[in-house]
Design an enzyme around this catalytic site. Sequence first.
Site, PDB file in Angstrom:
ATOM      1  CD  GLU A  76      -1.899  -2.365   1.342  1.00 49.58           C
ATOM      2  OE1 GLU A  76      -0.756  -2.672   1.751  1.00 49.58           O
ATOM      3  OE2 GLU A  76      -2.797  -3.191   1.167  1.00 49.58           O
ATOM      4  CG  HIS A  97      -9.637  -6.543   7.879  1.00 48.13           C
ATOM      5  ND1 HIS A  97      -8.546  -6.827   8.671  1.00 48.13           N
ATOM      6  CD2 HIS A  97      -9.387  -7.106   6.669  1.00 48.13           C
ATOM      7  CE1 HIS A  97      -7.683  -7.542   7.963  1.00 48.13           C
ATOM      8  NE2 HIS A  97      -8.166  -7.716   6.750  1.00 48.13           N
TER       9      HIS A  97
END
Lengths: 398, 325
Positions: free
Chosen positions: B60, B129
Site C-alpha cells: 500500500e 479491517h
Amino acid sequence: MLFKPQVSLVFDEVTLNNGIFASNYYFKLKAFPVTKKPSSTKKPEVTNLGYDARQAPINIKLGQDEKIALYRDMVRIRRFEERCLRSYQQGKIGGFLHLYIGQESIAVGCASVMGKDDHIITAYRDHGHALAVGMGMNEMMAENYGKITGCSKGKGGSMHYFDPSRNFWGGHGIVGGQIPLGTGLAYALKYKGLKGACMAFMGDGSVNQGAVHESYNLAALWSLPVVFIIENNGYSMGTSQERSSAGPSLAQRAEGYGMNWAIIEDGHDVLAVRDKVGQALKLAHDKSLPSVLEIRTYRYRGHSVADPDTTYRDKAEIEAYKSTKDPLSVFQLSLLAEQTLTDELIQKIDESARAEAETSAQFADASPYPSIEDIKKDVYWEIDNPADRKSVGALFFD
Amino acid sequence: MPVITYREALRAAMSEEIERDPNVVLMGEEVAQFNGAYKISEGMLAKYGPKRIVDTPISEAGFIGMGVGAAMLGLRPVMELMFFSFYSVAFDQIFNNAANIRYMSGGLINCPIVIRGPANGGTNVGATHSHTPESIAAYHPGIKVVVPSNAYDAKGLMKSAIRDNDPVMFLENTILYGEACEVPDGEYLVPLGKASVMREGTDISIIGHGRSIQLALKAADLLKQKHNINAEVVDLRSIRPLDVETILNSVKKTSRCLYVEESKPFCSVGAMVACLISDQAFDYLDAPVKRLTSIDAPAIYSPPLEKLQLPSVERIYQAALDTLK
Ligand SMILES: Cc1ncc(C[n+]2csc(CCOP(=O)(O)OP(=O)(O)O)c2C)c(N)n1
Ligand SMILES: [Mg+2]
C-alpha cells in the site's frame, strides 16, 4: 564506552558453522556500538583500476564550454550554500538547513545527463539538485527566508523546493517518502509513452525504509524507467552506514529484486557520475529498466548546520576527504591540467558565483513575507481556481 | 429508470471516466484478473485491458505513493484499497505527500488522485479491517473526503471525484455494495459538498453520512409511526467540502439535532458538526446536539456484539427520542 559489546551477538564463522546458533545469522555480526567506518576489506564491486572517466564516451565528446559549465555549477552550489549558512547564522533562515557541500558532483553530474523527458526527485538536501536543474538562486534563497518570492512562496522552506517546469519534483522531508513518488513519475512517463526516466535520489539512511523497498519491487516488477540513486555520504545524521544497514552494500540490495545495480566509488568525480548515471539512464530509456546506483560521497557540514558534528566523526576524517577528494578541487585540477580552465577563469567563476549568491540574499531580504491570506492559498486547486470550481460547500473551517 | 446496485454504480462511474479520459487508470490489489475483492471492477480488465486496470502487489505505501507521483505528472489514478483500513499502511504517502504537495510547492503541483475502498464495520472482520477514518482524513487540509450512502450518489460522486484536481478519499461500504436504487443511465454528476435532504421533517434533524443514513431513514419511519414525530434526515454525502448551509438550515427549522455515524465518538465528524451548530445556530436550539456513534472501543469481532457496537435503527430511534425529551 556506554555499551559493553553484547557477547551473544558476536559470532565468528566457526560458531556459525558449528550450528550452535540459529541459522538466520548468515552474516558475521559485529559487536555494537560500532564506530568504525565500513571495513576496507570489503571487495569494491566496481574497480577503479584503469578507469578514467574522462575517456568515457559520454565525456569524451564534452566541449570546453560544457566542462566549464559543469565546474561553474558546482561552484555556484557551494557559494550559494555558504551564503545560506551565513544567513542562517544571522537568524534569517528558520528550521533546518541541510547543506550539500561536498556532494556537488552528484547533482551536477546527474542533471547534466538529463534529457527533455527526464525527471528528478530528491530528499530535503535539495539545494544542489535545484541549482543543477536550473532553478535560480533568488527564488531559492527567498524560499529559505520564508518570503512570498520563494519558489514555493515561502510555504515549503529549504527542504521543499519544487520546479515542475524544470522536471524537478522536490525537495521532500520524510526520509524515503519521495521514492514511491519518483516511481510514480516513472510510471506516468511509461504510461504516456515518453522516452524519459526519473532519477529518484535518497540518502544512505533511507534505504532501510519500507517505502523504498516497496518502490524497488514495483519498479522491477513493472519495468519502470527509474534510476534509484543513493547518495551515500556515510552517515544518516550521526549514524554511520555500518550502524544502520545490514548486508554487504546498499546498492546490492537491488539483486533481491532482480535489478541492475552499481557502486560509483568516485562520487567526487563529476565525470564518473555522468558516465555511470548516463548508462543507467540509457538502460531506462532504451529498455525501460530500473536500476540502483550507490554513489559514494561525503558531506562536510553537520547533518543540518546547527547539528553537532563531533559525536560520530572527527575533524581529521573530514579534512582527509577534503584534501583528496573535494569534487570542486579535483575537477578544477584536471581542467587546469588540460588547460580548459585558467587561474583567471577560476577566479572569475568564483567571484560571479559569490556575487550571484550575495544578490540572492539581498533579494530575499528585500522581499515581502506572505500575507496572512496566503496561508490558505495553494491548499486546494479548486479554491485557487474559483471560476472552475465544481464542488460546493466549505473547504476550510475556523 | 434502471435499478442498479451501489457496486454497479461505482463500476459504471469508473468505466465511464476511463472511456472519457485516457489518463484515468484503476489500480489496486486484485482489481484486474481477480475482478476485484468485492467485485467492484468485475469485467473491467476484459473490457479495458491491463494498461487501464492494474493489479498491484500488496504494497500500500508503495503503490499509493506511486499513484501520487503519477498524479503529479498528470495521470488520474483511482487507487482501490481492498479495505480502506489499509490506508494506515500508506499514511505517510497520503497525508504527507498527496495532501501537502500542492501547498509545499506553492501551488505548482496538483494531485488528482482518488483513493477508494470500503470503510465500515459490521461484517465481523475485526478491528484491523473495520476502520472508519473519515474524520482522520478530513482533518487534513488538502484532502477531500466523500462517503456515499446509496447507489445514485456513489456514481455521481465518483465521477466528480475522478474529475477533481485535488486528492479525494472515497469511502465506500461493503454492506451497501449490494443495495440498489434507481440510477439513471449515462452521464450525471453529483457535486462534492452538496448534502442531500433524504426526508423532510420539522421536529428533529437527523444528520449523518454513509450507511448510517439508511438506518436513520428507517428510524425516522418508526418515529413517525409510533410517535408522529417528523424527523428530517440529512445525508452529508461529502465531509470535506462540507455543506454547512444545509446543516444549519435544517437545524434552524427543527431546533434539534442528532448526528449519526459509524465512527468512534472522539473527534468524529459529528463532533465537528456539533461544534459548527453551536457556533452558528446556538440560539435556534431547543436541546443540546446529540451524537450517536459506534461504541467507543476497537471494532469487536463477536458477531452479535458487533451489531450492538454499531449504530442501528433501534439505537438511532432511542437517541432521537432522547434528543426530543
Ligand atoms: C521518516 C523520517 N524519520 C526521521 C527523520 C529525521 N531525519 C531527517 S534526515 C535524517 C538522516 C537521513 O540520512 P540520509 O538518508 O543518509 O541522508 P543525508 O542526510 O545523509 O543526506 C533523519 C534521521 C525524517 N526526516 N523522516
Ligand atoms: Mg547520508
